[in-house]
Design a protein around this motif. Structure first.
Motif, short mmCIF file in Angstrom:
data_model
loop_
_atom_site.label_atom_id
_atom_site.label_comp_id
_atom_site.label_asym_id
_atom_site.label_seq_id
_atom_site.Cartn_x
_atom_site.Cartn_y
_atom_site.Cartn_z
N TYR A 1 14.82 8.67 -5.27
CA TYR A 1 15.12 8.68 -6.70
C TYR A 1 16.59 9.07 -6.87
CZ TYR A 1 14.59 13.74 -6.23
OH TYR A 1 14.72 15.05 -5.83
N HIS B 1 13.16 9.84 -17.79
CA HIS B 1 12.96 8.57 -17.09
C HIS B 1 13.58 8.71 -15.70
CE1 HIS B 1 12.51 7.34 -21.30
NE2 HIS B 1 11.80 6.31 -20.85
N PRO C 1 14.69 6.96 -12.21
CA PRO C 1 14.92 5.73 -11.44
C PRO C 1 14.39 5.89 -10.01
CG PRO C 1 16.92 6.46 -12.56
CD PRO C 1 15.95 7.60 -12.61
N GLN D 1 11.78 2.21 -12.91
CA GLN D 1 12.06 3.45 -13.65
C GLN D 1 10.73 4.04 -14.14
OE1 GLN D 1 14.40 3.73 -17.53
NE2 GLN D 1 15.94 4.38 -16.02
N LEU E 1 18.95 10.40 -18.72
CA LEU E 1 17.62 10.14 -18.19
C LEU E 1 16.60 11.13 -18.71
CD1 LEU E 1 18.54 9.25 -14.49
CD2 LEU E 1 17.85 7.68 -16.30
#
Length: 708
Positions: A417, A429, A431, A486, A599
């Motif tokens: 990640y 969120h 990734p 995501q 994020l």
């Protein structure tokens, strides 16, 4: 006519007389040298001939060795002829040098010819110069030197005794050779035939040779295509030779000569290369010369075709593999049905298959030349095939066959990640990059999530779910799968304090049962948004404090530029590079913190844009337009008296400090803006909470009224 011309014409006769006498001496000297060289050559030739006779009589040299030695001897004699005859004849010895050599040969130095000869030959030449000496003096000196040479016989200085002795020695050597030829004509004739006519007529000796394995028909049976050793000995009671020679010829081709290797007094061996056609062999040594015999090759059994047919239960049809027995890639999965087929070049009486690791599969005959064996592959096998031929019952060289066991490994899964840390907000969120690899293909790939939290009763609760992100694909096509995705934490509606674990799970299509592989889990702790926001702001404030230190360090460099010296320039350049690396690290850290805020759904777009426009972009621009040129300028800064370069560096350093102070100011403004924004968000949150409570109270009151 001048006095010089009269003197030159008068002295020419004196010079010609001396030149004529010395020329005769030079001819006689060359004759003496040629006779000396010829005597040396005759002596060397006779010595070489006598030595060749002794060596050939003793070692019984073969024809190749004799030819090689003869060529070497001829080359040596040609070299000696050039050195001692041709070169003396070609030598151009000057008359004065010749007189000097005569003086050197006079042990008591009684002659002193060279000075007088030089006076007669070279002194008149001085009269032809631009400023000549006195002609009278030159004429008088030449006349005196000529008179002193007039009664000297140059030829008396030659060693006539040595010359006559050399002629006598040369005649004696020639006479000795003639006497030897008359006294031992057989030996001399045989020597001449062996060395100059290429004859192989042996010298008289007392040896009787024997060949191992030679039958009465004059043949030796050997395996075809394999090396063979010819062994020679001597009969009992005969004299063993020191060397035995061998000559071979195949199908009337060129002859191959060699010398057998001696292992014992009566044991000689010669390694014959692989024999394909019958060979005619001659062996001689000592006083024996065996009549030619034949080496006849016979085929030994050998495998000409080796085939392995494999079929796994998952394969639609069998696969054939032609190989030699040692291929490393012949490995098969368990439960594979294998059939090994092999054929020989000659009819086979029987075949044996051995397994070094246990029981070997049974062998079935498939004709006069072929066999096969079948088994279900369960483990690696080290087989060895041995054949026995019907003709002559020759046994083949064992043929190894290695068949490995291929293991279907479980899928290898990795999860990574970016952008966030292990503490995230409930609205984050993440990734993700999930990759899976399998030997025979990935069927499907899932993203697994697991949460741990405390319920209202303070009990530990765990929930798990799986989300397919690839497949299922049967039959599998991709052996390497990589999925970028995501992960939306907000959709899970997790409470603060929950622990979220993410991992990848892949499955293959193994025949013995599907195998699963999973990655190491990535764990995240759910924290309150304002708490995470404060953590990020604290990290940013720490970076801002470090940025202030870089400004102080830049100010220190600026102060040192006022008194820069040649010794301090390298340290200033190193300090600048350190500051530049720290500035870029701070920019990277701030950029990562902004990514983390985005994020985790923290802050607003206005805050993001303000950070990008007022801090991150200026930092990058300052590095490219100011700090990189400043680094290059400091590295090339030379002596302290280079005022123009120092002034340029000082000006650029002022610009860097001004830009850094402006960026620091923007950092402070961004921090204040975020504080205000957080306060507004807190007020809005309190208002929404109050509004929610008011709505709940009103709703309860309305329900109470209707209940009455």
């Amino acid at each position: 006519m001048t006095a010089i011309d009269v003197a030159l014409s008068h002295l020419a006769g004196r010079r010609d007389d001396v030149v004529s006498r010395l020329s005769d001496l030079r001819k006689r000297v060359k004759l003496h040298l040629v006779v000396a060289g010829a005597t040396r050559l005759v002596a060397e030739a006779v010595s070489l001939a006598f030595l060749s006779l002794l060596i050939d009589r003793w070692l019984r040299l073969g024809l190749p060795m004799r030819v090689w030695l003869l060529v070497m001897a001829a080359a040596w004699l040609m070299y000696e002829i050039w050195r001692f005859i041709i070169e003396p004849l070609r030598a151009e010895l000057g008359l004065v040098d010749l007189a000097y050599e005569v003086d050197r040969a006079d042990a008591f130095n009684r002659s002193s010819l060279a000075p007088r000869v030089a006076t007669v030959l070279e002194l008149p030449e001085l009269l032809g110069r631009a400023m000549p000496p006195s002609p009278a003096m030159v004429e008088k000196a030449v006349e005196h030197a000529h008179e002193s040479l007039k009664n000297i016989n140059f030829l008396d200085h030659l060693d006539h005794k040595r010359f006559n002795l050399q002629l006598a020695c040369m005649g004696a050597l020639v006479a000795g050779c003639m006497l030897f030829a008359l006294a031992a004509p057989a030996t001399a004739g045989l020597w001449a035939k062996r060395w100059f006519a290429g004859s192989n007529q042996p010298w008289p000796q007392k040896t009787y040779l024997t060949i191992a394995g030679l039958d009465e028909s004059g043949k030796i049976i050997v395996p075809r295509g394999e090396p063979f050793v010819v062994r020679a000995g001597v009969r009992e009671g005969s004299m063993a030779p020191d060397a035995i020679s061998i000559r071979m010829r195949e199908n009337r081709g060129s002859k191959i000569n060699g010398t057998m290797t001696k292992f014992a007094a009566a044991d000689f061996r010669y390694d014959v290369p692989p024999v394909q056609q019958p060979l005619e062999v001659e062996v001689w040594g000592g006083d024996d010369d065996l009549r030619p015999f034949i080496i006849e090759p016979v085929d030994r059994p050998r495998i000409t075709r080796l085939e392995l047919v494999s079929r796994h239960p998952t394969e639609p049809k069998p696969t054939s593999h032609l190989f030699t027995g040692q291929e490393a890639d012949l490995s098969f999965l368990t439960k594979t049905n294998l059939e090994l087929k092999f054929e020989s070049n000659v009819p086979i009486e029987h075949a044996v298959v051995r397994n070094a690791g246990g029981a070997a599969p049974s062998v079935q005959r498939a004709g006069d030349h072929g066999f096969s064996c079948t088994w279900n592959h369960e483990k690696a096998m080290q087989l060895e095939i041995e054949l026995t031929g019907t003709q002559a019952h020759l046994t083949s060289v064992p043929t190894p066959v290695s068949i490995g066991l291929k293991v279907d490994q479980a899928p290898r899964v990795m999860l990574s990640y970016t952008g966030v840390r292990q503490r995230i907000s409930p609205m984050a969120h993440i990734p993700l990059t999930v990759s899976a690899r399998d030997d025979y293909g990935v069927v499907h790939l899932d993203l697994a999530s697991r949460t741990e939290f405390l319920d209202p009763e303070k009990k530990q609760q765990t929930t798990a779910s799986t989300q397919p992100i690839y497949g299922p694909t049967k039959p599998p096509k991709d052996m390497d799968v990589q999925i970028k995705q995501q992960f939306d934490v907000a959709a899970m509606k997790l409470q603060v304090g929950a622990l979220l674990s993410l991992g990848g799970i892949a499955e293959d299509d193994c025949y013995l049962g599907a195998q699963k592989g999973q990655s190491r889990p990535a764990s995240f702790r759910i924290v309150a948004a304002d708490e995470l926001f404060k953590e990020i702001l604290i990290r940013q404030q720490g970076e801002r404090a470090k940025f202030r230190k870089t400004i102080d360090a830049s100010q220190k460099i600026r102060d040192q530029l006022n008194t820069v010296t040649e010794q301090t320039v390298p340290q200033l350049a190193r300090d600048h590079r350190t500051i530049q690396r720290e500035v870029m690290r701070i920019a990277t850290s701030l950029s990562e913190s902004m990514t983390e805020m985005r994020l985790n759904q923290l802050g607003s777009e206005e805050a993001y844009a303000m950070m990008d426009k007022n801090v991150l972009v200026p930092l990058g621009s300052m590095n490219e337009k100011l700090m990189n040129p400043q680094r290059d300028a400091m590295e090339t800064l030379g002596k302290a008296d280079d005022s123009a370069k120092v002034a340029d560096v000082t000006t650029r350093q002022d610009q860097i400090m001004a830009r850094m102070n402006e960026i620091l100011k923007q950092m402070n403004q961004w921090d204040s803006f975020v504080d205000v924004l957080n306060q507004l968000n807190e007020i809005i949150r309190l208002q929404e909470k109050a509004k929610t409570q008011t709505d709940d109270l009103r709703h309860k009151q309305v329900e109470g009224v209707f209940e009455k």
